[in-house]
Scaffold this motif. Structure first.
Motif, mmCIF file in Angstrom:
data_model
loop_
_atom_site.group_PDB
_atom_site.id
_atom_site.type_symbol
_atom_site.label_atom_id
_atom_site.label_comp_id
_atom_site.label_asym_id
_atom_site.label_seq_id
_atom_site.Cartn_x
_atom_site.Cartn_y
_atom_site.Cartn_z
ATOM 1 N N TYR A 2 34.970 46.364 35.540
ATOM 2 C CA TYR A 2 33.913 46.126 34.566
ATOM 3 C C TYR A 2 33.021 47.349 34.448
ATOM 4 C CZ TYR A 2 35.151 41.225 34.126
ATOM 5 O OH TYR A 2 35.809 40.062 33.846
ATOM 6 N N ALA A 121 25.405 44.440 26.016
ATOM 7 C CA ALA A 121 26.473 43.484 26.356
ATOM 8 C C ALA A 121 27.559 43.490 25.292
ATOM 9 C CB ALA A 121 25.906 42.084 26.542
ATOM 10 N N THR A 125 31.284 45.077 25.962
ATOM 11 C CA THR A 125 32.442 44.212 25.719
ATOM 12 C C THR A 125 33.433 44.891 24.801
ATOM 13 O OG1 THR A 125 31.110 42.224 26.011
ATOM 14 C CG2 THR A 125 33.201 41.980 24.818
ATOM 15 N N ALA A 161 30.730 37.096 27.838
ATOM 16 C CA ALA A 161 29.956 36.209 28.717
ATOM 17 C C ALA A 161 29.659 36.894 30.053
ATOM 18 C CB ALA A 161 30.708 34.894 28.939
ATOM 19 N N HIS A 162 30.629 37.614 30.572
ATOM 20 C CA HIS A 162 30.424 38.346 31.827
ATOM 21 C C HIS A 162 29.295 39.374 31.678
ATOM 22 C CE1 HIS A 162 31.282 40.543 35.528
ATOM 23 N NE2 HIS A 162 31.096 41.631 34.792
ATOM 24 N N TYR A 163 29.335 40.159 30.595
ATOM 25 C CA TYR A 163 28.317 41.203 30.417
ATOM 26 C C TYR A 163 26.938 40.630 30.112
ATOM 27 C CZ TYR A 163 31.775 44.852 30.878
ATOM 28 O OH TYR A 163 32.746 45.683 31.372
ATOM 29 N N VAL A 164 26.860 39.518 29.412
ATOM 30 C CA VAL A 164 25.570 38.861 29.192
ATOM 31 C C VAL A 164 24.960 38.482 30.537
ATOM 32 C CG1 VAL A 164 24.454 36.782 28.287
ATOM 33 C CG2 VAL A 164 26.087 38.049 26.864
ATOM 34 N N GLU A 165 25.767 37.898 31.405
ATOM 35 C CA GLU A 165 25.285 37.507 32.725
ATOM 36 C C GLU A 165 24.949 38.728 33.587
ATOM 37 O OE1 GLU A 165 26.983 35.304 36.705
ATOM 38 O OE2 GLU A 165 27.620 34.533 34.742
ATOM 39 N N ARG A 166 25.794 39.729 33.559
ATOM 40 C CA ARG A 166 25.624 40.912 34.411
ATOM 41 C C ARG A 166 24.447 41.791 33.984
ATOM 42 N NH1 ARG A 166 30.536 44.843 36.238
ATOM 43 N NH2 ARG A 166 29.319 46.183 37.573
ATOM 44 N N GLY A 168 21.937 40.913 31.733
ATOM 45 C CA GLY A 168 20.704 40.178 31.492
ATOM 46 C C GLY A 168 20.386 39.971 30.024
ATOM 47 N N PRO A 169 19.386 39.113 29.756
ATOM 48 C CA PRO A 169 19.087 38.717 28.368
ATOM 49 C C PRO A 169 18.611 39.868 27.481
ATOM 50 C CG PRO A 169 17.455 37.821 29.896
ATOM 51 C CD PRO A 169 18.545 38.432 30.731
#
Length: 180
Positions: A2, A121, A125, A161-166, A168-169
């Motif tokens: 990632y 993000a 992606t 989804a992974h990058y949003v979580e990793r 942050g908002p």
């Protein structure tokens, strides 16, 4: 596998590293020659491949990520086959460093530098998936636009989804292109 996200001054940088079993010259050709580039890169690159050359990105869908025009402009900053490739993508920067891995393959380090963290993000992606598709193409399992589109659709949501979580908002304010 990632990407990482770093800030330097007022700019942000997404860095992705991939290792390919193919030699550097083959990976290099996939980065610069029109036919292999069309399989994994989101736009055709028109213009001379040389330092200082002005280039034009032409998108197959006819639009440049929501822009009114169907093309964006850039410039080659570095063109040192088969080790270093760097060019601007409108106001952003793409840099590819290719190093031998010691077993006949290639380590590719890709850096994407940009100003607006709210796109991190989404952009991470996009480049993550594009480089995965590059790997599939180099391996001989992906050859054309319909296969590329299927691969994009298959990979996009879970990676986003992974990058949003990793990240942050704050790095996920801009949604994926299909949701704009």
């Amino acid at each position: 596998m990632y990407a990482s996200l770093d800030q330097t001054g007022n700019q942000w940088r997404v860095t992705v590293t991939r290792e390919f079993p193919q030699p550097r010259d083959r990976v290099w050709r996939a980065l610069v020659e029109p036919e292999p580039l069309a399989v994994w890169f989101p736009a055709a690159i028109e213009g001379e491949r040389a330092v200082g050359a002005k280039i034009r990105y032409v998108f197959p869908t006819g639009e440049a990520f929501g822009a009114e025009e169907s093309a964006m402009l850039g410039e080659f900053l570095h063109f040192d086959p088969p080790a270093l490739l760097e060019y601007t993508w409108a106001a952003e920067n793409l840099r590819y460093v290719l190093e031998p891995n010691g077993t006949g393959g290639t380590v590719l380090t890709f850096c994407f530098t940009f100003d607006d963290v709210s796109t991190a993000a989404r952009d991470a992606t996009g480049w993550h998936v594009c480089l995965d598709i590059l790997g599939e193409h180099l391996a001989g399992s992906l050859e054309d636009e319909p296969e590329r589109k299927t691969a994009l659709e298959r990979q996009w949501r879970p990676v986003f989804a992974h990058y949003v979580e990793r990240f942050g908002p704050d790095a996920a304010v801009q949604p994926p292109p299909s949701e704009t």
